[in-house]
Design an enzyme around this catalytic site. Structure first.
Site, PDB file in Angstrom:
ATOM      1  N   CYS A 175       5.868  -5.101 -10.278  1.00  0.00           N
ATOM      2  CA  CYS A 175       6.130  -6.499  -9.472  1.00  0.00           C
ATOM      3  C   CYS A 175       7.706  -6.544  -9.252  1.00  0.00           C
ATOM      4  CB  CYS A 175       5.823  -7.354 -10.539  1.00  0.00           C
ATOM      5  SG  CYS A 175       4.328  -7.127 -11.188  1.00  0.00           S
ATOM      6  N   HIS A 206       2.729 -15.126  -5.672  1.00  0.00           N
ATOM      7  CA  HIS A 206       3.415 -13.936  -6.130  1.00  0.00           C
ATOM      8  C   HIS A 206       2.671 -12.644  -5.407  1.00  0.00           C
ATOM      9  CE1 HIS A 206       5.182 -10.789  -8.613  1.00  0.00           C
ATOM     10  NE2 HIS A 206       4.332 -10.759  -9.803  1.00  0.00           N
TER      11      HIS A 206
END
Ligand SMILES: [Zn+2]
Lengths: 132, 407
Positions: B105, B354
């Site tokens: 991420c 996200h």
């Protein structure tokens, strides 16, 4: 569960809590490491079989299961600090109301999960609360 | 910080040999479920938008860096760097080098870091840093499984761990040790949805209440579904130039004051303390040292709120709240727009969305937009310094940038 060889390669480690201990700094590692995080090249690692007792650092009740664990949900997952020092992630079986942060636990041999496509069942270590 | 050997001398040693770098163009695509768009569509939209924003032309571009976590799992496509260079029109005639960067991420933040270092070193002048993820082409089970690959597959995943499960264990211990409450966790989501309402690109533009969070389904106790960031498609891009020529391309260049990165153990259970992300603490220390700034100097920050507890840990680890007080600080409104230190004005990962590879770049786009004074209704008045904080996995990678309006 994603990889059959990857699981079976570590079968002794998974079944018997086999790790390593650095002779130089005396730190224990589970899963086994070949390089000591403290001594690096100067360390000397030897096999070590953990006693299988420890305590719960933290835990959660997982409702949305990981792939391959759907039939077990909800299940309790915990970080357990073994008495020799290292921590690991494992399921704790039994009544979740009986466990808290700090609860003493011991390892047991149980079914871990399954790979639906291959019909494989995986066994390994889980933990149960030690009776008071 | 006992137990941490922070190489705080490291950034100052490095800073002398580098030249200053500025951001001269930015662009985010819409974030959300973009059924009609492919990965290449959204990266090209972001890249072209950033280039237009900066007034450079394709032939000025020396290099591309692209943050992408898992094209292989999400769209069955690797070699993302080459794909994007090609469809941006930078391959067949110009042969611009393109590098894909992966750190779960934190892929976007790390792509930005590589791009900045390329310009700072003098090796390149004009560089595009982009980030993208196309996550909704697969089902949510498959997406969750791909994301779980950012943890330790053999020693966390094979025990039945999920990402919400790992962060739930962080939350449980934080609550036990510091008295943090589920209501305080929920306040993070409430604030970030409030901010998301003010951001045109946000995935979720509706307000929620503490009760909405607490009444949403439990994913991994104590985290509810509204404590978790969503699955998102989106891309972001920005254009970098050496500071000395930045004004040639932009009236409002924004300057890089610090770039910092740190690693920690891949598995959560191997950390010194699971309620502190040591990688964030060390990266922040390096960043403040490099910028010669302190937490009090920062006017706003975009932190990695993949879960509500992650924002609480982040504001503590970055020095905006005392350890253990992140929940209280949030509940008191200190992290809201207009508060002491606005956190996640974009809506954060929770409400803006996200798309994992894009997030680190999106955070920098938001800070640039704020420092330029272009953030509209979510503007933090008079912002001089902004920070981005991008995390890979449960904290094995942390990447931090500090940006400034003045050189
Ligand atoms: Zn050693």
């Amino acid at each position: 569960m994603s990889s059959v060889p990857r699981f079976w390669r570590n079968i002794g480690v998974r079944y018997n809590l086999e790790g390593t201990r650095c002779k130089e700094c005396e730190e224990y590692f589970y899963p086994p490491r070949n390089v000591c995080v403290n001594c690096r090249r100067m360390g000397e690692l030897e096999p070590y079989k953990f006693k299988g007792t420890g305590e719960i650092v933290s835990y959660t009740l997982i409702h949305t299961a990981a792939k391959g664990f759907e039939d077990q949900a909800p299940y309790t997952l915990a970080i357990i600090k073994l008495d020799e020092g290292p921590c690991l992630t494992s399921q704790v079986i039994g009544d979740i109301d009986k466990i808290q942060i700090g609860t003493r636990v011991k390892s047991v041999f149980r079914k871990l999960g399954e790979d639906g496509e291959r019909g494989m069942i995986y066994y390994g270590t889980k933990f149960v609360p030690l009776d008071p | 910080m006992p137990g941490i050997k922070a190489r705080s001398d490291w950034p100052e040693n490095g800073v002398d040999i580098m030249r200053d770098v500025a951001i001269i163009g930015v662009k985010n695509t819409k974030f959300g479920e973009l059924w009609e768009c492919s990965l290449r569509d959204i990266v090209v939209e972001a890249g072209i938008g950033a280039i237009q924003d900066s007034s450079v032309s394709g032939k000025d571009i020396d290099a591309l860096y692209i943050g992408n976590m898992s094209g292989g799992r999400f769209i069955d496509q690797e070699h993302i760097g080459a794909l994007i260079a090609d469809y941006s029109g930078l391959s067949r005639n110009l042969h611009v080098p393109a590098t894909r960067v992966e750190a779960a991420c934190a892929s976007g933040g790390l792509a930005l870091r590589q791009a900045i270092m390329s310009v700072a070193s003098g090796y390149s002048d004009i560089v595009v840093a982009a980030g993208a993820e196309k996550m909704t082409d697969v089902g949510s089970d498959e997406a969750s499984s791909a994301l779980a690959a950012a943890a330790d597959r053999e020693w966390e995943g094979m025990a039945g761990a999920t990402f919400p499960g790992l962060y739930a264990m962080i939350a449980r211990l934080h609550m036990h040790r510091y008295g943090t409450t589920s209501e305080q966790l929920a306040e993070v989501a409430v604030k970030n949805h409030r901010n998301g309402c003010l951001n045109p690109i946000a995935q979720y533009k509706h307000a929620i209440t503490v009760d909405d969070v607490l009444n949403s389904i439990m994913v991994a106790d104590p985290l509810h579904i509204f404590d978790c960031s969503p699955i998102t498609d989106g891309a972001s891009a920005l254009v970098l130039a050496p500071a000395e020529i930045a004004r040639k391309y932009s009236d409002t260049p924004i300057y890089i004051k610090a770039i910092a990165q740190a690693s920690d153990t891949i598995a959560l259970h191997d950390r010194r303390d699971i309620t502190t992300l040591d990688a964030s603490v060390v990266a922040a220390k390096r960043a403040y040292s490099m910028a010669k700034l302190a937490p009090e100097d920062i006017d706003l920050v975009e932190v990695h709120d993949c879960f509500t507890i992650a924002e609480i840990c982040a504001i503590e680890d970055l020095g905006f709240a005392e350890k253990g007080k992140g929940g209280v600080v949030t509940e008191n409104g200190e992290t809201a727009i207009g508060g002491r230190i606005p956190v996640n004005t974009s809506g954060g990962l929770k409400a803006c969305g996200h798309p994992v590879g894009a997030t680190g770049i999106k955070q920098a786009v938001e800070i640039v937009t704020q420092l330029r004074g272009d953030a509209g209704k979510r503007q933090v008045e008079g912002a001089e310094y902004g920070m981005t904080h991008n995390v890979g996995g449960s904290g094995a990678t942390a990447v931090i940038h500090i940006l400034s309006r003045e050189r």
